[in-house]
Design a protein around this motif. Structure first.
Motif, PDB file in Angstrom:
ATOM      1  N   MET A  41       0.822  -1.215   0.000  1.00  0.00           N
ATOM      2  CA  MET A  41       0.000   0.000   0.000  1.00  0.00           C
ATOM      3  C   MET A  41       0.854   1.262   0.000  1.00  0.00           C
ATOM      4  O   MET A  41       0.555   2.217  -0.708  1.00  0.00           O
ATOM      5  CB  MET A  41      -0.936   0.008   1.205  1.00  0.00           C
ATOM      6  CG  MET A  41      -2.046  -1.014   1.096  1.00  0.00           C
ATOM      7  SD  MET A  41      -3.275  -0.912   2.426  1.00  0.00           S
ATOM      8  CE  MET A  41      -2.297  -1.235   3.866  1.00  0.00           C
ATOM      9  N   LYS A  58      -1.087   5.905  -4.836  1.00  0.00           N
ATOM     10  CA  LYS A  58      -2.233   6.355  -5.628  1.00  0.00           C
ATOM     11  C   LYS A  58      -3.121   5.198  -6.086  1.00  0.00           C
ATOM     12  O   LYS A  58      -4.129   5.406  -6.765  1.00  0.00           O
ATOM     13  CB  LYS A  58      -1.770   7.165  -6.826  1.00  0.00           C
ATOM     14  CG  LYS A  58      -1.133   8.478  -6.413  1.00  0.00           C
ATOM     15  CD  LYS A  58      -0.765   9.310  -7.593  1.00  0.00           C
ATOM     16  CE  LYS A  58      -0.124  10.595  -7.084  1.00  0.00           C
ATOM     17  NZ  LYS A  58       0.214  11.486  -8.167  1.00  0.00           N
ATOM     18  N   ALA A  59      -2.765   3.990  -5.713  1.00  0.00           N
ATOM     19  CA  ALA A  59      -3.561   2.828  -6.084  1.00  0.00           C
ATOM     20  C   ALA A  59      -4.906   2.865  -5.349  1.00  0.00           C
ATOM     21  O   ALA A  59      -4.985   3.314  -4.208  1.00  0.00           O
ATOM     22  CB  ALA A  59      -2.826   1.549  -5.760  1.00  0.00           C
ATOM     23  N   LEU A  60      -5.933   2.393  -5.988  1.00  0.00           N
ATOM     24  CA  LEU A  60      -7.263   2.421  -5.401  1.00  0.00           C
ATOM     25  C   LEU A  60      -7.640   1.120  -4.701  1.00  0.00           C
ATOM     26  O   LEU A  60      -8.636   1.054  -4.008  1.00  0.00           O
ATOM     27  CB  LEU A  60      -8.299   2.737  -6.485  1.00  0.00           C
ATOM     28  CG  LEU A  60      -8.119   4.082  -7.175  1.00  0.00           C
ATOM     29  CD1 LEU A  60      -9.139   4.234  -8.297  1.00  0.00           C
ATOM     30  CD2 LEU A  60      -8.241   5.214  -6.178  1.00  0.00           C
ATOM     31  N   GLU A  61      -6.847   0.075  -4.922  1.00  0.00           N
ATOM     32  CA  GLU A  61      -7.152  -1.204  -4.285  1.00  0.00           C
ATOM     33  C   GLU A  61      -5.842  -1.921  -3.984  1.00  0.00           C
ATOM     34  O   GLU A  61      -4.799  -1.595  -4.547  1.00  0.00           O
ATOM     35  CB  GLU A  61      -8.024  -2.063  -5.176  1.00  0.00           C
ATOM     36  CG  GLU A  61      -7.446  -2.327  -6.541  1.00  0.00           C
ATOM     37  CD  GLU A  61      -8.429  -3.019  -7.461  1.00  0.00           C
ATOM     38  OE1 GLU A  61      -7.993  -3.943  -8.151  1.00  0.00           O
ATOM     39  OE2 GLU A  61      -9.602  -2.658  -7.483  1.00  0.00           O
ATOM     40  N   TYR A 101       2.640   2.019  -3.438  1.00  0.00           N
ATOM     41  CA  TYR A 101       1.786   2.515  -4.524  1.00  0.00           C
ATOM     42  C   TYR A 101       0.689   3.397  -3.927  1.00  0.00           C
ATOM     43  O   TYR A 101      -0.478   3.004  -3.884  1.00  0.00           O
ATOM     44  CB  TYR A 101       1.174   1.333  -5.287  1.00  0.00           C
ATOM     45  CG  TYR A 101       2.223   0.390  -5.812  1.00  0.00           C
ATOM     46  CD1 TYR A 101       2.904   0.668  -7.002  1.00  0.00           C
ATOM     47  CD2 TYR A 101       2.573  -0.760  -5.122  1.00  0.00           C
ATOM     48  CE1 TYR A 101       3.879  -0.177  -7.468  1.00  0.00           C
ATOM     49  CE2 TYR A 101       3.547  -1.622  -5.592  1.00  0.00           C
ATOM     50  CZ  TYR A 101       4.203  -1.318  -6.774  1.00  0.00           C
ATOM     51  OH  TYR A 101       5.178  -2.163  -7.231  1.00  0.00           O
TER      52      TYR A 101
END
Length: 64
Positions: free
Chosen positions: A54, A59-62, A57
């Motif tokens: 997490m 800006k990852a959404l999942e 990354y």
């Protein structure tokens, strides 16, 4: 800015994985599985792996 390695990340969180946990963390597979008995560190290893992913990354959404 250079991305921190997983081992640097663990050191920053004062996490010292057990030998089998380290083996799990070093896997390069997309999907990983860590099986073990009670108290073998499955949850701790899984949480640290998820936290590292997490924060690597942001800006990852999942997660997966």
């Amino acid at each position: 800015m250079k991305k921190a390695t997983k081992h640097d990340f663990f050191r920053d969180f004062n996490y010292k994985p057990l030998p089998k946990q380290l083996e799990f963390h070093n896997l390069t597979n997309k999907y990983k599985l860590y099986c073990g008995g009670i108290g073998s560190g499955k949850s701790h290893a899984g949480c640290m792996e998820a936290l590292y992913t997490m924060l690597s990354y942001p800006k990852a959404l999942e997660l997966f």
